[in-house]
Every structure is written in structure tokens, then in C-alpha cells.
Design a protein around this motif. Structure first.
Motif, PDB file in Angstrom:
ATOM      1  N   ASP A 139      30.305 -15.056 -84.124  1.00 53.39           N
ATOM      2  CA  ASP A 139      29.863 -14.243 -82.996  1.00 53.39           C
ATOM      3  C   ASP A 139      28.367 -14.354 -82.691  1.00 53.39           C
ATOM      4  OD1 ASP A 139      32.443 -13.331 -82.655  1.00 53.39           O
ATOM      5  OD2 ASP A 139      32.128 -11.487 -83.815  1.00 53.39           O
ATOM      6  N   ARG A 142      24.739 -18.001 -78.686  1.00 48.80           N
ATOM      7  CA  ARG A 142      24.608 -19.444 -78.626  1.00 48.80           C
ATOM      8  C   ARG A 142      23.147 -19.844 -78.430  1.00 48.80           C
ATOM      9  NH1 ARG A 142      26.239 -18.478 -73.232  1.00 48.80           N
ATOM     10  NH2 ARG A 142      25.303 -19.812 -71.626  1.00 48.80           N
ATOM     11  N   SER A 191      32.324 -20.149 -82.905  1.00 47.94           N
ATOM     12  CA  SER A 191      33.511 -19.904 -82.086  1.00 47.94           C
ATOM     13  C   SER A 191      33.670 -21.001 -81.038  1.00 47.94           C
ATOM     14  CB  SER A 191      33.411 -18.540 -81.390  1.00 47.94           C
ATOM     15  OG  SER A 191      32.462 -18.594 -80.347  1.00 47.94           O
ATOM     16  N   LEU A 192      34.925 -21.277 -80.664  1.00 43.19           N
ATOM     17  CA  LEU A 192      35.184 -22.286 -79.633  1.00 43.19           C
ATOM     18  C   LEU A 192      34.558 -21.883 -78.298  1.00 43.19           C
ATOM     19  CD1 LEU A 192      38.892 -23.213 -80.414  1.00 43.19           C
ATOM     20  CD2 LEU A 192      36.846 -24.587 -80.854  1.00 43.19           C
ATOM     21  N   GLU A 193      34.552 -20.594 -77.997  1.00 46.31           N
ATOM     22  CA  GLU A 193      33.950 -20.126 -76.749  1.00 46.31           C
ATOM     23  C   GLU A 193      32.452 -20.449 -76.723  1.00 46.31           C
ATOM     24  OE1 GLU A 193      33.497 -16.012 -74.157  1.00 46.31           O
ATOM     25  OE2 GLU A 193      33.917 -15.908 -76.299  1.00 46.31           O
ATOM     26  N   THR A 194      31.770 -20.197 -77.836  1.00 46.43           N
ATOM     27  CA  THR A 194      30.335 -20.489 -77.903  1.00 46.43           C
ATOM     28  C   THR A 194      30.084 -21.981 -77.776  1.00 46.43           C
ATOM     29  OG1 THR A 194      29.886 -18.549 -79.268  1.00 46.43           O
ATOM     30  CG2 THR A 194      28.274 -20.315 -79.362  1.00 46.43           C
ATOM     31  N   ALA A 196      31.947 -24.200 -76.289  1.00 46.30           N
ATOM     32  CA  ALA A 196      32.231 -24.626 -74.912  1.00 46.30           C
ATOM     33  C   ALA A 196      31.065 -24.294 -73.993  1.00 46.30           C
ATOM     34  CB  ALA A 196      33.507 -23.967 -74.416  1.00 46.30           C
ATOM     35  N   LYS A 197      30.512 -23.076 -74.143  1.00 47.89           N
ATOM     36  CA  LYS A 197      29.383 -22.681 -73.310  1.00 47.89           C
ATOM     37  C   LYS A 197      28.155 -23.546 -73.599  1.00 47.89           C
ATOM     38  CE  LYS A 197      30.714 -17.844 -72.675  1.00 47.89           C
ATOM     39  NZ  LYS A 197      30.400 -16.444 -73.034  1.00 47.89           N
TER      40      LYS A 197
END
Length: 201
Positions: A139, A142, A191-194, A196-197
Motif C-alpha cells: 500500500d 507510488r 501492488s499491481l495497481e501501483t 500499473a500507475k
């Protein structure tokens, strides 16, 4: 404290010191800004005049950089009233040596929460051991590549002739390399979300 300077020290073991951007201090910068709203600058060039502008100076130090770190420590002491913190592998694995030097704070594990707490004025011990669990690591804010574009543009990493860069996707390693002090340590994933961003950035 209102302002922090995070330093990337010279790397005498690299043929080119501007190959890999200093992602560790970029992560610290993002945490300070997101969690405290305070000023956190990064630099790989430094001088006593620069040090005078900040309340806190943070260094991430690998063992081959220890003599450079001591020179920075002395300059900070000679020219400013700033507090100074050391972290990174040297502080982690050679704490017994580092604690005999004149550092205000010695951060022996993850630095994001520790340095943000220092900036917020939390009463912290001199030696700070703060290990983020897997979810806390995932968490983390980024890396802010967009507002550091000028700094990052000075680094030049290429793969097969193509302009490239590096990312932090995880820490820790389950392998058993005998030369590595982090061998067989728990892996924590970004995290994958981080990711990706950050790739979008």
C-alpha cells in the motif's frame, strides 16, 4: 520539521553513477509528501550551502558509500543545525558500527513510516527498527516520477540499445546466494495497481 533533503550518494563501485535512478529515496520522498504534506527534495549533488535549506537530511547508504556518508555527516554538523538520518543496507547490517557515529537517527529497516514520523515531530528513538508487513508494503505510495522528471532524465539505462529504466516490484529474496545479506528473506510485493500507475507515469 518542514523540509527534508534525501541524498543519493556517489557510487564508487559503478562504472557510471547515473545508470540506475535511486528508487529507494524516491519512495521515501513519496511517503513524506503523501503522509505529511511536507517538502521532501531529492538530490545526487550536494554541498554545505544546499544542506542549510533543510531541517532534516536523510541518506540511504550502501557499505561502499560509508566514507562518503561520513563526509556528508561532518559537513552537516559543521554548517547546519539540521538533523541527519542514515538508513539503507549499511545501517541495517552494520548498526554496531553506525551507532558509534554522530547520526541523529539510524533507520535499520523500512524507512518510509520512520522518516515521515520524524518529519511530523514524533518522539522517535535514535535507532529505529520499523518493518512494514506485506500489506503495508503493497500500500506504499507510488514513486512520483512525473514531478521528478528533470532529476530522472539525468539517468540513462539502456537494454539492447533501447532507453529503459528500473522499477521496484518487490523486496526480499528466497534464494540462497552466499554473498547476499538479504538471502532467504520474505518477499513483499508492490501492488499491481501501483505498478500499473507507475508504468503509466
Amino acid at each position: 520539521m518542514d523540509s527534508c533533503l534525501l541524498l543519493s550518494l556517489r557510487s564508487p563501485y559503478l562504472d557510471d553513477e547515473r545508470v540506475y535512478p535511486p528508487l529507494g529515496i524516491l519512495k521515501l520522498q513519496s511517503a513524506i509528501k503523501e503522509w505529511t504534506g511536507k517538502r521532501a527534495d531529492i538530490s545526487d549533488e550536494y554541498s554545505p550551502e544546499l544542506f542549510k535549506r533543510y531541517d532534516l537530511i536523510g541518506l540511504s547508504v550502501m557499505t561502499p558509500q560509508r566514507e562518503e556518508a561520513k563526509r556528508v555527516l561532518q559537513d552537516v554538523r559543521n554548517y547546519t543545525k539540521a538533523k541527519i538520518a542514515i538508513g539503507g543496507p549499511h545501517a541495517k547490517f552494520y548498526t554496531h558500527e553506525v551507532k558509534n557515529e554522530d547520526w541523529d537517527y539510524i533507520i535499520t529497516d523500512d524507512g518510509e513510516r520512520a522518516i515521515a514520523s520524524i518529519m511530523q515531530g514524533t518522539n522517535m528513538p535514535r535507532i529505529i527498527t520499523d518493518k512494514l508487513n506485506k500489506q503495508e508494503f503493497a500500500d506504499l505510495p507510488r514513486i512520483d516520477r512525473l514531478n521528478n522528471e528533470r532529476f530522472l532524465s539525468r539517468y540513462h539505462y539502456s537494454l539492447k540499445g533501447k532507453t529503459s529504466t528500473t522499477m521496484i516490484t518487490a523486496t526480499g529474496c528466497p534464494e540462497r546466494c552466499s554473498f547476499c545479506e538479504d538471502a532467504q528473506t520474505a518477499v513483499r510485493w508492490t501492488s499491481l495497481e501501483t505498478l500499473a500507475k507507475e508504468m503509466d507515469d
